[in-house]
Design a protein around this motif. Structure first.
Motif, short mmCIF file in Angstrom:
data_model
loop_
_atom_site.label_atom_id
_atom_site.label_comp_id
_atom_site.label_asym_id
_atom_site.label_seq_id
_atom_site.Cartn_x
_atom_site.Cartn_y
_atom_site.Cartn_z
N TYR B 51 26.32 -15.96 -14.30
CA TYR B 51 25.41 -16.86 -15.04
C TYR B 51 23.99 -16.31 -15.13
O TYR B 51 23.04 -17.06 -15.23
CB TYR B 51 25.41 -18.24 -14.37
CG TYR B 51 26.80 -18.78 -14.21
CD1 TYR B 51 27.52 -19.26 -15.30
CD2 TYR B 51 27.43 -18.77 -12.96
CE1 TYR B 51 28.80 -19.72 -15.16
CE2 TYR B 51 28.73 -19.22 -12.82
CZ TYR B 51 29.41 -19.69 -13.93
OH TYR B 51 30.69 -20.14 -13.78
N ALA B 81 33.18 -26.04 -18.18
CA ALA B 81 31.95 -26.01 -17.38
C ALA B 81 31.35 -24.61 -17.32
O ALA B 81 30.13 -24.44 -17.41
CB ALA B 81 32.25 -26.51 -15.97
N GLN B 82 32.19 -23.60 -17.21
CA GLN B 82 31.69 -22.22 -17.12
C GLN B 82 30.97 -21.82 -18.42
O GLN B 82 29.89 -21.24 -18.39
CB GLN B 82 32.84 -21.25 -16.89
CG GLN B 82 33.34 -21.26 -15.46
CD GLN B 82 34.39 -20.19 -15.26
OE1 GLN B 82 35.29 -20.02 -16.08
NE2 GLN B 82 34.30 -19.47 -14.16
N GLU B 85 27.65 -23.67 -18.76
CA GLU B 85 26.61 -23.10 -17.89
C GLU B 85 26.07 -21.81 -18.49
O GLU B 85 24.87 -21.56 -18.48
CB GLU B 85 27.16 -22.83 -16.48
CG GLU B 85 27.39 -24.07 -15.65
CD GLU B 85 26.12 -24.84 -15.33
OE1 GLU B 85 25.02 -24.31 -15.54
OE2 GLU B 85 26.23 -25.99 -14.90
N THR B 435 35.29 -13.14 -13.58
CA THR B 435 35.32 -14.27 -12.66
C THR B 435 36.60 -14.24 -11.82
O THR B 435 36.80 -15.06 -10.94
CB THR B 435 35.27 -15.61 -13.42
OG1 THR B 435 36.29 -15.60 -14.41
CG2 THR B 435 33.93 -15.82 -14.09
#
Lengths: 287, 476
Positions: B51, B81-82, B85, B435
């Motif tokens: 991020y 959500a990833q 963000e 990830t």
């Protein structure tokens, strides 16, 4: 405060409560880790922490149920309240004792992370962040449990109401996904908030005039917002529920983000509940 | 009742003060939260900085001189959500960038504005818009996906930054560079390559438009040509085409050429390239070093040189596979105004062979010992001022393009080459952020031991201790 904290911490382990809390917490957590990570060879440790959040529903009532309600039932609160200790010390001492038991339990789960670290690909700092979030969320729930314990007559009712208060928080997360987003529903919601505020004023002052003033001010605020900034009422209900959602705020920690605003939010939540608890106990002291 | 007596009422006085005090504390805490929320301070705890925006992206953002809106198409509360963000980082990095969520199912008219051809923009996609310009990114392109096993593609991480920064560059520039693909000699169409990862989409995502041109019929290379691509000419181009191509290059045009061995002699094309000191002998590259071949000395995994095109591949642990390549060499007659950098190079054990009748896999006296380039890039500069005139990339293999599906390195090498030609180097080194975490390696016995420890022994030991303590204290 420290004396109360030590006494409460000892009490946890002089009675079965501390052992039952630790044993059951680690049993369920161990089960989830074994079958979620170990058996599937998964190195995603923060997902494991996210998966056991529901444990709070059962663990927190166990931890906080007797903290203030038992003093009340056994009338030992009279002794405490008339002793030369401040209410702040009493409430904080009990809160930190519960937190200590919780953190010791959490420390045992670090063993799971060590196993992932040895046999897999542990994202170390992400895991540290996950634990910080997990502990902060736990502190918020424990503060809530203490408030419920302060207003309950006995352990059983304290545990029961804490469980339902936590369940309500989980339930709110579901509600926000289906909450209406239109301006009419938002206006009704805002009006309900104003009425709730007025009701709180009335409960404390027993004054129709003061409560009426709150209603008038609130209504005026709603009208002004409608005139000046109509988009405010688009999706107000999910926005408010989103902002207050304790569980959603944990998502960032799962992803590996340590956000100051989430840390401050959890600390604020904890502070507000402890503050209200102190006010409640103080009110009883002078009643 | 007058105001004075109302305020002196004990209920009002004490209850009111207490209530106001409680509200003041809670309101103070709420305001503190709102202020902290505005600051947006955060620490990216992921090992790979998932991020964190790269310097290249921050540079692109800082140069924005127009407002940009990023629309995430998603149902409320069902956003990934990833991805959210990652998108939030852009909105936090500049006041010029705004992030909004729109539900494509609830508001199809909104989506239709950005999808006039009905290509299927749906929830999960992202639109980057500024003024009248926009770039839509399909949801699947926001992830880095391992497709080596077509039956079971795996998500390796996020590719948001690469896509978003490219889209920002596009909407900020407000134009799409056009690649003209030469036709007429049996060339392949780049847009049609790749089954799962259509190259056409890849070029569109990288802000390019692919068109075709037959230079034998066209009076010249069109003025709006950013790059001319000559991919797998089966036969040589005509003298007229060579002249038009030379004129285009000498006037600042850019060329991407990929040739196959089977094409043999291409004198007119070779003549164009010779002006820039690049030779394309009719020969086959042979590399007996097993570290640089695929088990067969003709199937090459060449070394990646240190250039802005290939270094990102090295950093990502990617390699480029060229199954049957011809050498691309630097000629002794290279003008001093031209700089040639090898991109892909065979090993020191390699050689190239011009006499294709020799069957031996080992080097003979007739062969030319390596290392030799499989692909090169060239820059011609104005001799006196040093200003760039042209950029050229030449590859001695074509099959690497048809293998973009299976080999990430091949795709990145191709796309990076075009990005370099178009001087879009900012985005070249923005890698997808992994990830994925490697799975644990445990034996059955280890699982049993740790499972037993965590599920049975530790909880049971604590519960038994509790029981003993309780029994003891019961009799005190």
């Amino acid at each position: 405060m420290i004396a109360i904290m030590i006494r409460e911490f000892r009490t946890y382990f002089q009675t079965p409560v501390g052992y039952v809390f630790m044993g059951l917490f680690l049993l369920v957590a161990g089960f989830f880790f074994t079958f979620g990570n170990l058996m599937n060879n998964s190195s995603y440790y923060t997902s494991f922490l996210g998966n056991i959040l529901f444990l709070y529903l059962f663990a927190v009532p166990l931890l906080t149920m007797r903290l203030l309600s038992e003093e009340r039932r056994q009338r030992t609160d009279q002794l405490l309240l008339t002793s030369p200790i401040t209410v702040v010390d009493i409430v904080l001492g009990k809160f930190f004792a519960a937190m200590l038991v919780f953190l010791v339990t959490l420390l045992v789960t670090v063993l799971y992370a060590v196993v992932v670290g040895i046999f897999g690909d542990l994202a170390v700092w992400q895991t540290v962040g996950g634990y910080i979030g997990f502990a902060l969320l736990g502190s918020s729930f424990i503060a809530l449990g203490i408030l419920v314990s302060a207003v309950s007559e006995n352990q059983v009712s304290a545990a029961f109401f804490t469980f339902f208060a936590l369940l309500f928080i989980w339930f709110l997360n579901l509600v926000k996904t289906v909450a209406p987003t239109d301006p009419t529903a938002s206006t009704i919601f805002a009006a309900a908030l104003v009425l709730g505020l007025a009701g709180f004023f009335f409960a404390n002052t027993k004054s129709w005039i003061a409560s009426g003033a709150v209603v008038l001010l609130g209504a005026a605020a709603i009208v002004v917002l409608h005139l000046l900034h109509p988009p405010f009422f688009n999706g107000l209900i999910p926005d408010v529920l989103d902002w207050f959602s304790l569980l959603d705020r944990y998502d960032g920690f799962t992803l590996g983000l340590l956000k100051l605003q989430e840390v401050v939010f959890y600390l604020s939540f904890t502070s507000i509940f402890l503050f209200v608890t102190i006010r409640m106990v103080e009110k009883r002291r002078w009643a | 009742m007058d105001i004075k007596s109302f305020l002196n009422n004990p209920k009002i006085k004490y209850g009111g003060y207490a209530t106001i005090f409680t509200f003041a504390v809670i309101a103070g805490i709420l305001i503190l939260n709102l202020l902290v929320g505005q600051l947006g301070w955060q620490v990216d705890m992921t090992d790979r900085g998932v991020y964190t925006l790269s310097q290249q992206t921050r540079d692109v953002i800082s140069e924005l001189d127009q407002d940009v809106t990023i629309y995430m198409l998603a149902r409320r509360n069902q956003e990934d959500a990833q991805i959210m963000e990652a998108l939030n980082r852009y909105a936090q990095a500049s006041n010029r960038i705004r992030l909004e969520t729109v539900d494509a199912e609830q508001d199809p008219a909104f989506v239709a504005r950005f999808d006039p051809e009905g290509e299927g923009l749906r929830n999960g996609s992202v639109i980057v818009a500024s003024g009248d310009t926009h770039r839509a990114i399909q949801g699947v392109d926001l992830y880095s996906i391992d497709r080596r096993n077509p039956q079971a593609p795996r998500i390796l991480g996020l590719n948001v930054e690469n896509r978003l920064t490219n889209a920002l560059l596009f909407v900020a520039a407000g134009r799409t560079p056009v690649i003209y693909q030469m036709t007429g000699q049996g060339q392949i169409d780049l847009a049609q390559q790749g089954m799962q990862r259509r190259l056409g989409e890849q070029f569109r995502n990288a802000n390019f438009e692919l068109r075709t041109i037959n230079l034998a019929q066209a009076p010249q290379v069109p003025d709006d040509a950013a790059i001319v691509a000559l991919v797998r000419p089966r036969t040589d181009i005509s003298e007229g085409e060579a002249e038009k191509l030379s004129t285009y290059l000498n006037n600042g045009g850019k060329l991407f050429a990929a040739m196959e061995l089977a094409a043999g002699e291409l004198p007119n094309l070779a003549g164009v390239l010779e002006q820039f000191g690049i030779g394309i002998p009719v020969a086959v590259l042979v590399d007996p070093d097993r570290n640089f071949n695929n088990g067969q000395p003709l199937e090459l995994w060449p070394q990646l040189a240190d250039t802005s095109i290939t270094t990102p591949l090295v950093e990502a642990n990617y390699r480029v596979f060229t199954p049957l390549a011809r050498p691309v060499v630097e000629l002794d007659t290279k003008p001093r105004s031209v700089t040639i950098d090898p991109l892909l190079v065979t090993s020191a054990e390699s050689f190239y062979r011009t006499n294709l009748e020799i069957p031996s896999p080992t080097m003979t006296a007739e062969d030319f010992p390596g290392p030799h380039p499989v692909a090169v890039r060239a820059i011609e500069r104005e001799f006196t001022t040093g200003d760039e005139i042209t950029r050229i990339v030449v590859a001695g293999d074509v099959d690497f393009i048809t293998l973009v599906d299976q080999i990430n390195g091949n795709l990145d090498f191709l796309m990076n080459s075009f990005a370099w030609l178009e001087e879009q180097e900012q985005t070249l080194s923005i890698r997808p952020r992994t990830t994925m975490q490697w799975p644990m390696q445990t034996t059955g016995m280890q699982k049993l031991i740790f499972g037993g420890l965590f599920v049975v022994i530790i909880p049971l030991a604590i519960l038994i201790t509790g029981l003993v303590t309780w029994l003891r204290r019961r009799h005190l």
